[in-house]
Write a protein that holds these residues in place. Structure first.
Motif, PDB file in Angstrom:
ATOM      1  N   ALA A 115      45.439  38.164  27.067  1.00 35.46           N
ATOM      2  CA  ALA A 115      44.444  39.241  27.180  1.00 35.46           C
ATOM      3  C   ALA A 115      43.793  39.172  28.547  1.00 35.46           C
ATOM      4  O   ALA A 115      43.853  38.157  29.246  1.00 35.46           O
ATOM      5  CB  ALA A 115      43.383  39.118  26.088  1.00 35.46           C
ATOM      6  N   GLY A 116      43.149  40.273  28.914  1.00 37.66           N
ATOM      7  CA  GLY A 116      42.358  40.312  30.139  1.00 37.66           C
ATOM      8  C   GLY A 116      41.026  40.964  29.848  1.00 37.66           C
ATOM      9  O   GLY A 116      40.944  41.897  29.044  1.00 37.66           O
ATOM     10  N   PHE A 118      36.703  41.594  31.531  1.00 41.06           N
ATOM     11  CA  PHE A 118      35.609  41.416  32.491  1.00 41.06           C
ATOM     12  C   PHE A 118      34.494  42.309  32.009  1.00 41.06           C
ATOM     13  O   PHE A 118      34.711  43.207  31.183  1.00 41.06           O
ATOM     14  CB  PHE A 118      36.068  41.807  33.910  1.00 41.06           C
ATOM     15  CG  PHE A 118      36.843  43.093  33.949  1.00 41.06           C
ATOM     16  CD1 PHE A 118      36.196  44.326  33.909  1.00 41.06           C
ATOM     17  CD2 PHE A 118      38.240  43.086  33.985  1.00 41.06           C
ATOM     18  CE1 PHE A 118      36.907  45.512  33.921  1.00 41.06           C
ATOM     19  CE2 PHE A 118      38.963  44.281  33.983  1.00 41.06           C
ATOM     20  CZ  PHE A 118      38.288  45.495  33.955  1.00 41.06           C
ATOM     21  N   LEU A 220      31.997  36.464  29.963  1.00 40.92           N
ATOM     22  CA  LEU A 220      30.931  37.205  29.280  1.00 40.92           C
ATOM     23  C   LEU A 220      29.556  36.684  29.656  1.00 40.92           C
ATOM     24  O   LEU A 220      28.559  37.037  29.040  1.00 40.92           O
ATOM     25  CB  LEU A 220      31.126  37.147  27.772  1.00 40.92           C
ATOM     26  CG  LEU A 220      32.343  37.917  27.245  1.00 40.92           C
ATOM     27  CD1 LEU A 220      32.411  37.863  25.734  1.00 40.92           C
ATOM     28  CD2 LEU A 220      32.312  39.370  27.706  1.00 40.92           C
TER      29      LEU A 220
HETATM   30  C1  HXC Z   1      35.497  46.212  37.238  1.00 40.21           C
HETATM   31  C2  HXC Z   1      37.675  45.505  37.608  1.00 40.21           C
HETATM   32  C3  HXC Z   1      37.258  44.164  37.502  1.00 40.21           C
HETATM   33  C4  HXC Z   1      35.868  43.894  37.248  1.00 40.21           C
HETATM   34  C5  HXC Z   1      39.389  44.213  37.903  1.00 40.21           C
HETATM   35  N1  HXC Z   1      38.989  45.475  37.861  1.00 40.21           N
HETATM   36  N2  HXC Z   1      38.357  43.371  37.676  1.00 40.21           N
HETATM   37  N3  HXC Z   1      36.814  46.514  37.469  1.00 40.21           N
HETATM   38  N4  HXC Z   1      35.031  44.955  37.129  1.00 40.21           N
HETATM   39  N5  HXC Z   1      35.407  42.648  37.146  1.00 40.21           N
HETATM   40  C6  HXC Z   1      39.797  46.681  38.085  1.00 40.21           C
HETATM   41  C7  HXC Z   1      40.440  46.710  39.463  1.00 40.21           C
HETATM   42  O1  HXC Z   1      39.540  47.180  40.466  1.00 40.21           O
HETATM   43  C8  HXC Z   1      41.592  47.680  39.239  1.00 40.21           C
HETATM   44  O2  HXC Z   1      41.148  49.006  39.200  1.00 40.21           O
HETATM   45  C9  HXC Z   1      42.036  47.325  37.830  1.00 40.21           C
HETATM   46  O3  HXC Z   1      40.908  46.704  37.192  1.00 40.21           O
HETATM   47  C10 HXC Z   1      43.203  46.351  37.809  1.00 40.21           C
HETATM   48  O4  HXC Z   1      42.830  45.197  38.538  1.00 40.21           O
HETATM   49  P1  HXC Z   1      43.915  44.139  39.036  1.00 40.21           P
HETATM   50  O5  HXC Z   1      43.183  43.018  39.656  1.00 40.21           O
HETATM   51  O6  HXC Z   1      44.964  44.828  39.843  1.00 40.21           O
HETATM   52  O7  HXC Z   1      44.610  43.743  37.639  1.00 40.21           O
HETATM   53  P2  HXC Z   1      45.534  42.509  37.275  1.00 40.21           P
HETATM   54  O8  HXC Z   1      45.959  41.755  38.510  1.00 40.21           O
HETATM   55  O9  HXC Z   1      46.576  43.029  36.379  1.00 40.21           O
HETATM   56  O10 HXC Z   1      44.549  41.515  36.474  1.00 40.21           O
HETATM   57  C11 HXC Z   1      44.101  41.828  35.203  1.00 40.21           C
HETATM   58  C12 HXC Z   1      42.607  41.467  35.032  1.00 40.21           C
HETATM   59  C13 HXC Z   1      42.332  40.026  35.496  1.00 40.21           C
HETATM   60  C14 HXC Z   1      42.245  41.715  33.568  1.00 40.21           C
HETATM   61  C15 HXC Z   1      41.777  42.425  35.899  1.00 40.21           C
HETATM   62  O11 HXC Z   1      40.947  39.738  35.404  1.00 40.21           O
HETATM   63  C16 HXC Z   1      43.130  39.006  34.689  1.00 40.21           C
HETATM   64  O12 HXC Z   1      44.287  38.735  35.040  1.00 40.21           O
HETATM   65  N6  HXC Z   1      42.579  38.451  33.595  1.00 40.21           N
HETATM   66  C17 HXC Z   1      43.280  37.465  32.749  1.00 40.21           C
HETATM   67  C18 HXC Z   1      42.385  36.371  32.299  1.00 40.21           C
HETATM   68  C19 HXC Z   1      41.243  36.836  31.422  1.00 40.21           C
HETATM   69  O13 HXC Z   1      40.689  37.944  31.665  1.00 40.21           O
HETATM   70  N7  HXC Z   1      40.845  35.993  30.468  1.00 40.21           N
HETATM   71  C20 HXC Z   1      39.758  36.335  29.587  1.00 40.21           C
HETATM   72  C21 HXC Z   1      40.299  36.904  28.311  1.00 40.21           C
HETATM   73  S1  HXC Z   1      38.921  36.876  27.239  1.00 40.21           S
HETATM   74  P3  HXC Z   1      41.254  49.997  40.502  1.00 40.21           P
HETATM   75  O14 HXC Z   1      40.670  51.273  40.018  1.00 40.21           O
HETATM   76  O15 HXC Z   1      40.457  49.337  41.599  1.00 40.21           O
HETATM   77  O16 HXC Z   1      42.713  50.087  40.845  1.00 40.21           O
HETATM   78  C22 HXC Z   1      38.841  38.180  26.305  1.00 40.21           C
HETATM   79  C23 HXC Z   1      37.580  38.166  25.471  1.00 40.21           C
HETATM   80  C24 HXC Z   1      37.438  39.349  24.589  1.00 40.21           C
HETATM   81  O17 HXC Z   1      39.683  38.994  26.282  1.00 40.21           O
HETATM   82  C25 HXC Z   1      36.274  39.271  23.637  1.00 40.21           C
HETATM   83  C26 HXC Z   1      35.177  38.311  23.889  1.00 40.21           C
HETATM   84  C27 HXC Z   1      34.092  38.271  22.813  1.00 40.21           C
END
Ligand code: HXC
Ligand code: NAP
Length: 292
Positions: A115-116, A118, A220
């Motif tokens: 999952a991903g 933010f 979070l």
């Molecule tokens: C706003 C954001 C952002 C942020 C990324 N984006 N981070 N927007 N705030 N913090 C936007 C980017 O600007 C872009 O949009 C689009 O999202 C895609 O970003 P990329 O960096 O190109 O995506 P990618 O490389 O595929 O990475 C995916 C990701 C990254 C989700 C953004 O954070 C990731 O890889 N996460 C994996 C790990 C993770 O998140 N673990 C936690 C899971 S916990 P634009 O418009 O600029 O193109 C979880 C908890 C749920 O799921 C429930 C809890 C209670």
């Protein structure tokens, strides 16, 4: 009241483990765990292996899953195959599933944990940001489930556990993307349970609350004071830990849950019932909406 089982914050195995379930509960089973190289997925892999299971752990970063597999095999004495895939890529998933089947000859259990997430206010969330989380969480869960169905479960049966969340149950600030994505996965759980039940495939969701020692919790807001106070106001007055989630996944994946399908098992200490969700929280957490 039962005390939580011990845990460690890092992506390391437990220094010692006391079995609550029968140690051979998953003897000689094979589990394919997306997101198995870190956090909750790592602990699920460990607990499954401590109950006799072989595992395949798969995520984008091969170094991450390779290091995790070494730790898991050393701590449990079981085989763990690390594979690189992006759950958004059907071609990569197909190759990984074929490699896992070549290695183990079967797959009994699928844990969709990748999952991903933010924090971001809906008003500034780009379309691509929303789509990215939907693609990883929802489409990714469908992709892996559908390919494993086609390659093995359709003819042999199987068990699927989708790791979701309670964000969408009441609606939560800064989380329209993740809440929508996980709610869609819970719906998918019910659809696939109905459609694939006759082929002896059970499909359930497991919805954790806030879990310590995870990337998800850090994203979070982590242990910042405002969030901590709200956690302490929840019914069990504490965070959950990764081992507690892994035990629930073990239950759902095992014959103990043989008559369960299409269900959402919420494992959150009751927090979704009481978690405050007002605009004050938005102010507390806004600083965490910076890009991670
Ligand atoms: C706003 C954001 C952002 C942020 C990324 N984006 N981070 N927007 N705030 N913090 C936007 C980017 O600007 C872009 O949009 C689009 O999202 C895609 O970003 P990329 O960096 O190109 O995506 P990618 O490389 O595929 O990475 C995916 C990701 C990254 C989700 C953004 O954070 C990731 O890889 N996460 C994996 C790990 C993770 O998140 N673990 C936690 C899971 S916990 P634009 O418009 O600029 O193109 C979880 C908890 C749920 O799921 C429930 C809890 C209670
Ligand atoms: P985590 O450690 O960041 O786990 C997410 C995993 O998914 C990582 O191993 C990541 O590895 C993998 N991943 C991300 N994008 C991927 C992609 N496109 N393809 C393949 N793998 C991908 O976070 P966590 O907190 O333990 O979360 C695990 C699960 O629990 C998630 O489903 C999350 O929504 C759920 N959850 C967590 C909490 C919590 O409090 N932590 C609460 C409720 C629900 P790579 O970067 O190597 O790809």
């Amino acid at each position: 009241m039962a005390q939580p089982p011990p845990d460690v914050r890092e992506d390391d195995c437990l220094p010692e483990y006391h079995h609550l379930f029968c140690p051979d509960l998953l003897q000689d089973k094979v589990a394919f765990i997306t997101g198995g190289g870190s956090g909750i997925g790592f602990r699920i892999a460990e607990i499954f292996m401590r109950h006799g299971c072989y595992t395949v752990i798969a995520s984008r970063s091969l170094p991450r899953v390779s290091m995790a597999a070494r730790k898991l095999a050393a701590a449990t004495g079981q085989r763990c195959l690390p594979l690189s895939l992006d759950v958004r890529s059907p071609l990569a998933i197909t190759a990984a599933v074929e490699q896992a089947l070549k290695e183990f000859g079967k797959i009994d259990i699928l844990i969709n944990c990748a999952a991903g997430n933010f924090l971001c206010p809906a008003g500034t969330l780009s379309s691509n940001a929303f789509k990215t989380v939907m693609d990883i969480d929802t489409l990714g869960t469908f992709n892996v489930s559908r390919i494993l169905y086609e390659k093995f479960f359709r003819d042999h049966g199987g068990v699927i556990v989708n790791i979701t969340a309670t964000l969408g149950t009441r609606g939560q600030v800064l989380q329209v993307h993740a809440g929508s994505a996980k709610a869609a996965v819970d719906a998918m759980t019910r659809h696939l349970a109905v459609e694939w039940g006759p082929q002896n495939i059970r499909v359930n969701s497991l919805a954790p609350g806030l879990i310590s020692g995870t990337e998800g919790f850090q994203r979070l807001g982590g242990l910042q004071a405002g969030l901590n106070a709200k956690v302490l106001a929840s019914p069990l007055k504490r965070l959950g830990n990764k081992t507690e989630i892994a035990h629930s996944a073990l239950f759902l994946a095992s014959p103990l849950a043989s008559y369960m399908t299409g269900a959402v098992l919420v494992v959150d200490g009751g927090s979704w019932l009481t978690f405050p969700n007002d605009v004050g929280l938005l102010a507390d957490l806004t600083s965490f909406s910076a890009k991670l």
